[in-house]
Structure formats: C-alpha cells, structure tokens
Design a protein around this motif. Structure first.
Motif, PDB file in Angstrom:
ATOM      1  N   SER A 164     -17.838  51.985  71.351  1.00  0.00           N
ATOM      2  CA  SER A 164     -17.895  53.495  72.429  1.00  0.00           C
ATOM      3  C   SER A 164     -19.251  54.299  71.771  1.00  0.00           C
ATOM      4  O   SER A 164     -18.720  54.612  70.848  1.00  0.00           O
ATOM      5  N   PHE A 165     -19.889  54.978  72.821  1.00  0.00           N
ATOM      6  CA  PHE A 165     -20.428  55.627  72.945  1.00  0.00           C
ATOM      7  C   PHE A 165     -20.190  57.209  73.595  1.00  0.00           C
ATOM      8  O   PHE A 165     -19.909  57.041  74.699  1.00  0.00           O
ATOM      9  N   MET A 166     -20.222  58.440  72.609  1.00  0.00           N
ATOM     10  CA  MET A 166     -19.407  59.366  73.235  1.00  0.00           C
ATOM     11  C   MET A 166     -20.350  60.678  73.088  1.00  0.00           C
ATOM     12  O   MET A 166     -20.807  60.509  71.569  1.00  0.00           O
ATOM     13  N   ASP A 167     -20.208  61.075  74.387  1.00  0.00           N
ATOM     14  CA  ASP A 167     -20.755  62.524  73.511  1.00  0.00           C
ATOM     15  C   ASP A 167     -20.124  63.441  73.159  1.00  0.00           C
ATOM     16  O   ASP A 167     -18.951  63.959  73.841  1.00  0.00           O
ATOM     17  N   THR A 168     -20.702  64.050  72.545  1.00  0.00           N
ATOM     18  CA  THR A 168     -20.302  64.736  72.003  1.00  0.00           C
ATOM     19  C   THR A 168     -20.150  66.575  72.240  1.00  0.00           C
ATOM     20  O   THR A 168     -19.739  67.318  71.612  1.00  0.00           O
ATOM     21  N   THR A 169     -21.311  66.716  73.940  1.00  0.00           N
ATOM     22  CA  THR A 169     -21.067  68.148  74.207  1.00  0.00           C
ATOM     23  C   THR A 169     -20.073  67.809  75.216  1.00  0.00           C
ATOM     24  O   THR A 169     -19.050  69.312  75.183  1.00  0.00           O
ATOM     25  N   ALA A 170     -20.381  67.212  76.356  1.00  0.00           N
ATOM     26  CA  ALA A 170     -19.511  66.822  76.790  1.00  0.00           C
ATOM     27  C   ALA A 170     -18.291  66.655  76.597  1.00  0.00           C
ATOM     28  O   ALA A 170     -16.651  66.609  77.544  1.00  0.00           O
ATOM     29  N   LEU A 171     -18.167  66.043  75.098  1.00  0.00           N
ATOM     30  CA  LEU A 171     -16.766  65.458  74.934  1.00  0.00           C
ATOM     31  C   LEU A 171     -15.562  64.378  76.176  1.00  0.00           C
ATOM     32  O   LEU A 171     -14.710  64.737  76.223  1.00  0.00           O
ATOM     33  N   VAL A 172     -16.630  62.852  76.119  1.00  0.00           N
ATOM     34  CA  VAL A 172     -16.625  61.772  76.595  1.00  0.00           C
ATOM     35  C   VAL A 172     -17.437  60.937  76.774  1.00  0.00           C
ATOM     36  O   VAL A 172     -18.439  60.585  76.246  1.00  0.00           O
ATOM     37  N   GLU A 173     -16.644  59.795  76.859  1.00  0.00           N
ATOM     38  CA  GLU A 173     -17.387  58.765  76.416  1.00  0.00           C
ATOM     39  C   GLU A 173     -18.470  58.678  77.151  1.00  0.00           C
ATOM     40  O   GLU A 173     -18.370  58.367  79.237  1.00  0.00           O
ATOM     41  N   ARG A 174     -19.862  58.078  77.358  1.00  0.00           N
ATOM     42  CA  ARG A 174     -20.799  57.194  78.220  1.00  0.00           C
ATOM     43  C   ARG A 174     -20.849  56.037  78.290  1.00  0.00           C
ATOM     44  O   ARG A 174     -21.091  55.829  79.396  1.00  0.00           O
ATOM     45  N   GLU A 175     -20.791  54.585  77.355  1.00  0.00           N
ATOM     46  CA  GLU A 175     -21.047  53.614  77.538  1.00  0.00           C
ATOM     47  C   GLU A 175     -20.282  53.645  76.973  1.00  0.00           C
ATOM     48  O   GLU A 175     -19.668  53.835  75.567  1.00  0.00           O
ATOM     49  N   ARG A 176     -19.912  51.851  76.703  1.00  0.00           N
ATOM     50  CA  ARG A 176     -19.249  50.654  76.053  1.00  0.00           C
ATOM     51  C   ARG A 176     -19.988  49.970  75.319  1.00  0.00           C
ATOM     52  O   ARG A 176     -20.238  49.292  76.581  1.00  0.00           O
ATOM     53  N   ILE A 177     -20.331  49.063  74.730  1.00  0.00           N
ATOM     54  CA  ILE A 177     -20.997  47.381  74.890  1.00  0.00           C
ATOM     55  C   ILE A 177     -20.506  46.699  74.097  1.00  0.00           C
ATOM     56  O   ILE A 177     -19.367  47.042  72.959  1.00  0.00           O
TER      57      ILE A 177
END
Length: 309
Positions: A113-126
C-alpha cells in the motif's frame, strides 16, 4: 486507542519505541538511561514501525486489524488509524526519505500500500509476489525492494510510478535485505536457505553467493563498518561477518533467538529484540558488552529510535 502515561518522558531526540505484538501496545524508552518511560496502547498486533522524527509521528503496522496506526510522539497518543483492506495483514512499513509516502507490506493480500502522510490515507496499492514479508527503500526514495517469501523473489517497485519495474530471483524464502554504505550492493538473507546473496541493485544480477548457514531470523548491516550481523533461530548468539571474506569475525551473546535488530548511531549500540525472553537487549558494538536489557510486556516484535542507522 487509549494512552497510559508515565511521568518521566525522554528528552526530544532520545526516545525509542518497541512494538509489543502480544499486548497491543508500544513501549516508550529513553535511549540514554534505557528506562521505560511510557506505554501507548495501539490496535491489535503491532508489528513493524516507521519513525518520522521531523513530523513527530510514529507509524505502526497493525497485523491483526488490517490497518496502520498513526501516533503523535510529542504528545504520546494515537492520532488516527489508516484503514486498509480486509485480510491485508500489514507486516512491515517503510517511509520515503522526504516523509511524503509510507509503504506497507501486506502479507495477507500479496500487495503493498502507498499511503499519503499528509492526508493520512491509502492512495494506491499494487500486487507483488507471494507472501511478501519485508521491504527496503533505497536512499533516493525512488525504488523499494519487496522480499516475497513464497515467490523466492524480490519485487523492485518504482515508488513515484506506483508500479513493479522488475523482479530479482532469490533463493528459497528471502527474509530481509540490507544495502551497503555505498548503496551499490544489496545483501539478501534467507530464512531456511543457507546462502546469503549479494545483488547488484542496478542490473538485478547476482554478484556473489556466500554460505552463512540455515535458520536466519534477523539480519542487519552496520553502514559505519560494513559488518553484517546475523541472528539464527534457536541460536543465543549473533554472528558478526566480514563482508569481504564472509567469515565470522566475532560473536555477540544474546541469551535467546534474536527476532529483529536495529543500530543506534550516537551510542553505537545494537538493539536486539528477543521475543521469547520478552526483552530488548542492548550491546555496545565496539566492545560487544551488554549495556542494558529492557523488559517489555509481551511478544516484542520491533524496535526503532531517533538516530537509528
């Protein structure tokens, strides 16, 4: 999540953190005194952690909750939980050097999982290989190496592009990798395969294959000396290996199987997580003498701290 405070908190820059998988909490300790200073409750099954000192955040992979807990280390409390997909079972985390992206190895779903540390959400997964168990980000923050225990491979991930850019064949059950100081060699240890691989991370080619024995449980390279530290299952010592000859040049008593290791730069200390003894043992790397032992609540799985190398 709830927080239980203990009055004496470590001075900023002197804090360390231990994930306790069995108790679902993070133990806070002072690197200078090696004393426990607090306990932060987490979700279920905390495993790998990633520390962002510049933002005063600690990220904790919750293996049994399919989530990542975000902790404010200045205030000693949980800020929020980043929810992942059911069955992900995130095992380890890694933070890019700029602190913008957090990666999680999802052992249960064969993804990262790729998480945005500013928004604190998962942005994408591969998707990666089968049963990924650890990952390593190279110094530029552009590539991640994911170690797939059942595929006998390393997935090389383009972090900005959010895609797998290649695969590197390994021996059976690759456990963990470490870069040398120059970053031009990737050392790969295997769980039940007796050889350690030395890989060129640019060409993805195997440079050397060296015998170190079976049952590797923990693995760490000291970028200051280039020495390799290897802990094995049911072996109460850490072997210290020369990277040129791959012969053992020293042994460090550990009094039990070492499950994970970290090196603290300023004090030049090796921190060894010994789950069976419910301890983190601290040894000075210069004289290999025991500095201290930190007692934890139950089933420690990870240790991280400021000034880690």
């Amino acid at each position: 999540a709830w927080f239980v405070s203990v009055p004496l908190q470590p001075i900023s820059g002197l804090a360390g953190y231990i994930a306790n998988q069995g108790f679902s909490a993070v133990t806070v300790f002072d690197k200078r005194t090696q004393e426990v200073t607090g306990i932060i409750s987490t979700g279920n099954g905390p495993r790998g952690m990633a520390l962002d000192r510049s933002r005063n955040k600690l990220y904790v992979a919750l293996l049994n909750d399919d989530a990542v807990e975000v902790i404010d280390i200045a205030e000693g409390r949980s800020l929020t939980t980043i929810r992942l997909a059911q069955g992900d079972a995130p095992r380890e985390l890694a933070l890019t050097p700029d602190g913008q992206t957090l990666l999680a190895v999802n052992t249960g779903s064969d993804t990262i999982s790729f998480m945005d540390t500013t928004a604190l959400v998962e942005r994408e997964r591969i998707s990666v290989g089968k049963r990924p168990r650890s990952l390593l980000i190279e110094r530029t923050g552009r590539k991640a190496y994911v170690f797939n225990s059942l595929s006998n491979s390393i997935s090389v991930v383009d972090i900005p592009g959010r895609a797998v850019m290649g695969e590197i064949a390994t021996g059976p059950e690759p456990l963990r990798g470490q870069f040398n100081r120059a970053g031009d060699r990737l050392y790969v240890a295997h769980a039940e395969y007796p050889y350690l691989f030395v890989i060129d991370p640019v060409s993805f080619s195997l440079v050397r294959r060296e015998f170190v024995g079976t049952g590797v449980r923990s693995f760490k390279l000291d970028t200051r000396t280039e020495l390799l530290y290897i802990g094995k299952k049911n072996d109460p010592v850490i072997g210290v290996y020369d990277p040129v000859t791959f012969s053992a040049v020293d042994y460090i008593p550990a009094k039990g199987t070492v499950d994970y290791m970290a090196i603290e730069g300023e004090g030049n200390n090796l921190y060894m997580v010994i789950a069976e003894r419910k301890k983190v043992m601290i040894v000075n790397l210069i004289n290999t003498r025991t500095v201290s032992e930190i007692d934890v609540i139950d089933d420690p799985s990870w240790v991280t701290m400021t000034g880690e190398r």
